[in-house]
Write a protein that holds these residues in place. Structure first.
Motif, PDB file in Angstrom:
ATOM      1  N   LYS A  58      13.819  -7.332   4.514  1.00  0.00           N
ATOM      2  CA  LYS A  58      12.672  -6.734   3.990  1.00  0.00           C
ATOM      3  C   LYS A  58      11.490  -6.670   4.974  1.00  0.00           C
ATOM      4  CE  LYS A  58      13.256  -8.221  -0.927  1.00  0.00           C
ATOM      5  NZ  LYS A  58      12.919  -9.010  -2.138  1.00  0.00           N
ATOM      6  N   ASP A  59      11.459  -7.854   5.886  1.00  0.00           N
ATOM      7  CA  ASP A  59      10.377  -7.673   6.713  1.00  0.00           C
ATOM      8  C   ASP A  59      10.580  -6.632   7.871  1.00  0.00           C
ATOM      9  OD1 ASP A  59       8.966  -9.766   5.675  1.00  0.00           O
ATOM     10  OD2 ASP A  59       9.846 -11.396   7.019  1.00  0.00           O
ATOM     11  N   PHE A  60      11.772  -6.649   8.389  1.00  0.00           N
ATOM     12  CA  PHE A  60      12.166  -5.583   9.237  1.00  0.00           C
ATOM     13  C   PHE A  60      11.963  -4.057   8.752  1.00  0.00           C
ATOM     14  CE2 PHE A  60      14.167  -8.697  11.824  1.00  0.00           C
ATOM     15  CZ  PHE A  60      14.247  -8.147  13.188  1.00  0.00           C
ATOM     16  N   SER A  61      12.082  -3.962   7.486  1.00  0.00           N
ATOM     17  CA  SER A  61      11.907  -2.843   6.892  1.00  0.00           C
ATOM     18  C   SER A  61      10.612  -2.335   6.628  1.00  0.00           C
ATOM     19  CB  SER A  61      12.732  -2.608   5.612  1.00  0.00           C
ATOM     20  OG  SER A  61      11.713  -3.406   4.521  1.00  0.00           O
ATOM     21  N   LYS A  62       9.533  -3.026   7.155  1.00  0.00           N
ATOM     22  CA  LYS A  62       8.062  -2.786   7.284  1.00  0.00           C
ATOM     23  C   LYS A  62       7.572  -2.409   8.602  1.00  0.00           C
ATOM     24  CE  LYS A  62       7.377  -5.577   3.117  1.00  0.00           C
ATOM     25  NZ  LYS A  62       6.643  -7.040   2.875  1.00  0.00           N
ATOM     26  N   LEU A  63       8.435  -2.549   9.582  1.00  0.00           N
ATOM     27  CA  LEU A  63       8.176  -2.227  10.907  1.00  0.00           C
ATOM     28  C   LEU A  63       8.528  -0.678  11.316  1.00  0.00           C
ATOM     29  CD1 LEU A  63       9.777  -5.458  12.495  1.00  0.00           C
ATOM     30  CD2 LEU A  63       7.314  -5.255  11.836  1.00  0.00           C
ATOM     31  N   THR A  64       7.745  -0.490  12.553  1.00  0.00           N
ATOM     32  CA  THR A  64       8.051   0.704  13.019  1.00  0.00           C
ATOM     33  C   THR A  64       9.243   0.556  13.841  1.00  0.00           C
ATOM     34  OG1 THR A  64       7.189   0.493  15.276  1.00  0.00           O
ATOM     35  CG2 THR A  64       5.513   1.221  13.391  1.00  0.00           C
ATOM     36  N   PRO A  65      10.198   1.548  14.088  1.00  0.00           N
ATOM     37  CA  PRO A  65      11.478   1.333  14.777  1.00  0.00           C
ATOM     38  C   PRO A  65      11.384   0.998  16.130  1.00  0.00           C
ATOM     39  CG  PRO A  65      11.112   3.946  14.176  1.00  0.00           C
ATOM     40  CD  PRO A  65       9.956   3.163  13.905  1.00  0.00           C
ATOM     41  N   GLU A  66      10.292   1.007  16.868  1.00  0.00           N
ATOM     42  CA  GLU A  66       9.869   0.339  18.191  1.00  0.00           C
ATOM     43  C   GLU A  66       9.697  -1.011  17.723  1.00  0.00           C
ATOM     44  OE1 GLU A  66       8.527   3.065  17.068  1.00  0.00           O
ATOM     45  OE2 GLU A  66       9.297   4.444  18.614  1.00  0.00           O
ATOM     46  N   GLN A  67       8.894  -1.527  16.854  1.00  0.00           N
ATOM     47  CA  GLN A  67       8.544  -2.876  16.632  1.00  0.00           C
ATOM     48  C   GLN A  67       9.931  -3.639  16.035  1.00  0.00           C
ATOM     49  OE1 GLN A  67       5.648  -2.325  13.719  1.00  0.00           O
ATOM     50  NE2 GLN A  67       4.081  -2.712  14.946  1.00  0.00           N
ATOM     51  N   SER A  68      10.489  -2.950  15.333  1.00  0.00           N
ATOM     52  CA  SER A  68      12.017  -3.609  14.998  1.00  0.00           C
ATOM     53  C   SER A  68      12.984  -3.663  15.831  1.00  0.00           C
ATOM     54  CB  SER A  68      12.485  -2.442  13.791  1.00  0.00           C
ATOM     55  OG  SER A  68      13.650  -2.960  13.202  1.00  0.00           O
ATOM     56  N   LYS A  69      13.000  -2.790  16.968  1.00  0.00           N
ATOM     57  CA  LYS A  69      13.921  -2.781  17.843  1.00  0.00           C
ATOM     58  C   LYS A  69      13.428  -4.094  19.048  1.00  0.00           C
ATOM     59  CE  LYS A  69      15.486   0.874  19.934  1.00  0.00           C
ATOM     60  NZ  LYS A  69      15.411   2.209  20.574  1.00  0.00           N
ATOM     61  N   ASP A  70      12.198  -4.228  19.046  1.00  0.00           N
ATOM     62  CA  ASP A  70      11.747  -5.435  19.777  1.00  0.00           C
ATOM     63  C   ASP A  70      12.108  -6.549  19.286  1.00  0.00           C
ATOM     64  OD1 ASP A  70      10.161  -6.163  22.321  1.00  0.00           O
ATOM     65  OD2 ASP A  70       8.741  -7.145  20.282  1.00  0.00           O
ATOM     66  N   ARG A  71      11.756  -6.805  18.131  1.00  0.00           N
ATOM     67  CA  ARG A  71      12.094  -8.165  17.376  1.00  0.00           C
ATOM     68  C   ARG A  71      13.679  -8.314  17.403  1.00  0.00           C
ATOM     69  NH1 ARG A  71       9.526  -9.388  11.394  1.00  0.00           N
ATOM     70  NH2 ARG A  71      10.554 -11.506  11.089  1.00  0.00           N
ATOM     71  N   LEU A  72      14.248  -7.402  17.117  1.00  0.00           N
ATOM     72  CA  LEU A  72      15.992  -7.736  17.229  1.00  0.00           C
ATOM     73  C   LEU A  72      16.307  -8.044  18.516  1.00  0.00           C
ATOM     74  CD1 LEU A  72      18.681  -7.399  16.365  1.00  0.00           C
ATOM     75  CD2 LEU A  72      18.706  -4.913  16.890  1.00  0.00           C
ATOM     76  N   LYS A  73      15.532  -7.503  19.545  1.00  0.00           N
ATOM     77  CA  LYS A  73      15.990  -7.695  21.098  1.00  0.00           C
ATOM     78  C   LYS A  73      15.593  -9.416  21.100  1.00  0.00           C
ATOM     79  CE  LYS A  73      14.999  -6.588  25.873  1.00  0.00           C
ATOM     80  NZ  LYS A  73      14.464  -5.722  26.952  1.00  0.00           N
ATOM     81  N   ARG A  74      14.487 -10.083  20.553  1.00  0.00           N
ATOM     82  CA  ARG A  74      14.338 -11.489  20.592  1.00  0.00           C
ATOM     83  C   ARG A  74      15.298 -12.214  20.085  1.00  0.00           C
ATOM     84  NH1 ARG A  74       9.016  -9.358  19.680  1.00  0.00           N
ATOM     85  NH2 ARG A  74       9.030 -10.496  17.650  1.00  0.00           N
ATOM     86  N   LEU A  75      16.225 -11.669  19.032  1.00  0.00           N
ATOM     87  CA  LEU A  75      17.146 -12.394  18.161  1.00  0.00           C
ATOM     88  C   LEU A  75      18.473 -12.728  19.056  1.00  0.00           C
ATOM     89  CD1 LEU A  75      16.894 -11.086  14.594  1.00  0.00           C
ATOM     90  CD2 LEU A  75      16.018 -13.343  15.662  1.00  0.00           C
ATOM     91  N   ILE A  76      18.766 -11.635  19.988  1.00  0.00           N
ATOM     92  CA  ILE A  76      20.012 -11.713  20.773  1.00  0.00           C
ATOM     93  C   ILE A  76      20.418 -12.984  21.410  1.00  0.00           C
ATOM     94  CG2 ILE A  76      21.205 -10.290  22.611  1.00  0.00           C
ATOM     95  CD1 ILE A  76      19.786  -7.818  21.578  1.00  0.00           C
TER      96      ILE A  76
END
Length: 315
Positions: A58-76
Motif C-alpha cells: 500500500k505504501d509503494f502504491s502511493k509513491l511516484t514511479p521514480e520514488q517506488s523504483k528508488d525504494r525497491l533498489k534499496r531492498l535488493i
C-alpha cells in the motif's frame, strides 16, 4: 485437474483482506499461489502484496514511479543474501517467505489475543465457540447453551474437529503455534488430512457427503451455466473428473479426493510464486535477476502512482 488452490476464487480475497487475521478471516486460509497468473486472472496487485506484504505494498502504491523504483533498489541488497549481485530462485523464495511469515504471525497474534479471553496463554474450544459462533455455555447454572447469533452447526462441528487435530499436546488448549495451525492449516503438513476434508466441505453444495461433477466445476466458477458453452474445456474437465472417480459412481468421495488431490502446501506456494516473478522479469532468461532487470520491470514487484503526463501549453 483438481486445482492447486483449495478454492480458486480466493485470490481477490487474499489481495484485499486475507492477511488481516480477524474472526472473519479464519476460513480464508493463506494460499499464496493461485492460478492468478495463468491467464486472465493475473493480478499485479496480488504479486506486489506477496512480494512486499500488504501494508508495504500500500505504501509503494502511493509513491511516484521514480520514488517506488528508488525504494525497491534499496531492498535488493536485503534479498541478495549471498551478495553476488543477482537474485536467484532460492533467495527470492526466502525473501517472500520472511515477508509472508511476518504477515501470518502478526495476524495470528491479533486473533490469538482476541480469542484468548481469559489471557491464560491458551485458546480453549469454549473460547473459540464463544468468539466465532457467539455461543456461551451456561450449563453450570441452567444446563443450557445460549447463542447470541445464528450459526451453522455443521460448520461448528467441522471447526471443532480441526481444533482437536491442531491440539498437538492434547491439553485442550491451543498455544500460539497450535492456534496458528488451526487458523492456517495449509502452513503445516500435519494438517493435510483436514485440507482434504475442507475441499469436500467447501465443494459439497447439496451436503450429501460427495462431490458431483457440477460441484467439481463450481469450485472455479460461481455460475456453471455461464461456461457450459465451452465444450472443449468441459470435455477435458469431465475426462479428469472420470479419472478421479475411481469407482465410476459419478461422484467423488473423501477417499477419491484424498487419493488424487495433493495439497500444494505453503512452502511450495512460495517457491512457485518466486518462480513466477522471476519469469516475468528475467529478460535474458538466465533464471536469475540482475538489479537492472528488477528495476526495468519494477512494476512486476511493486506498485506506484499512475504516471502524470504533462501537456504542453502550445498544443
Amino acid at each position: 485437474m483438481l486445482r492447486e488452490n483449495f478454492y480458486s476464487k480466493v485470490a481477490l480475497i487474499l489481495i484485499f483482506g486475507l492477511f488481516i487475521c480477524t474472526i472473519q478471516c479464519q476460513d480464508h486460509h493463506f494460499h499464496v499461489l493461485t492460478d492468478h497468473y495463468q491467464g486472465k486472472l493475473h493480478s499485479k496487485e496480488f504479486d506486489h502484496q506477496v512480494f512486499l506484504g500488504v501494508e508495504e505494498a500500500k505504501d509503494f502504491s502511493k509513491l511516484t514511479p521514480e520514488q517506488s523504483k528508488d525504494r525497491l533498489k534499496r531492498l535488493i541488497p536485503e534479498i541478495d543474501s549471498n551478495h553476488d549481485d543477482f537474485i536467484d530462485l532460492l533467495e527470492l523464495t526466502e525473501w517472500i517467505k520472511k515477508r509472508q511469515d511476518n504477515v501470518i504471525v502478526k495476524g495470528t497474534r491479533a486473533s490469538f489475543d482476541m480469542f484468548d479471553k481469559d489471557k491464560d496463554g491458551g485458546v480453549s474450544w469454549d473460547e473459540v465457540r464463544s468468539s466465532k459462533f457467539g455461543i456461551t455455555d451456561h450449563s453450570k447454572t441452567s444446563g443450557i447453551f445460549v447463542a447470541s447469533q445464528e450459526f451453522d452447526v455443521r460448520k461448528m462441528k467441522y471447526d471443532r474437529e480441526r481444533y482437536h487435530h491442531a491440539d498437538i499436546d492434547g491439553n485442550l488448549k491451543l498455544n500460539f503455534n497450535e492456534f496458528k495451525m488451526w487458523l492456517h492449516p495449509e502452513s503445516d503438513p500435519r494438517m493435510i488430512e483436514f485440507l482434504h476434508k475442507e475441499i469436500m466441505y467447501k465443494s459439497d453444495g447439496n451436503k450429501d457427503g460427495f462431490m458431483n461433477f457440477n460441484e467439481y466445476l463450481a469450485r472455479d466458477h460461481d455460475n456453471v451455466a455461464e461456461i457450459e458453452h465451452a465444450s472443449d474445456w468441459l470435455e477435458q474437465e469431465k475426462q479428469n473428473f472420470d479419472k478421479y472417480d475411481h469407482n465410476n459412481d459419478g461422484k467423488l468421495d473423501i477417499q477419491e479426493i484424498r487419493r488424487y488431490y495433493i495439497p500444494v502446501l505453503y512452502a511450495n506456494q512460495l517457491h512457485n510464486q518466486a518462480r513466477h516473478l522471476i519469469h516475468r522479469a528475467d529478460s535474458n532468461q538466465d533464471e536469475k535477476l540482475s538489479t537492472q532487470e528488477i528495476l526495468n520491470n519494477f512494476d512486476v514487484f511493486v506498485g506506484s502512482l499512475p504516471g502524470i503526463r504533462h501537456i504542453s501549453n502550445e498544443l
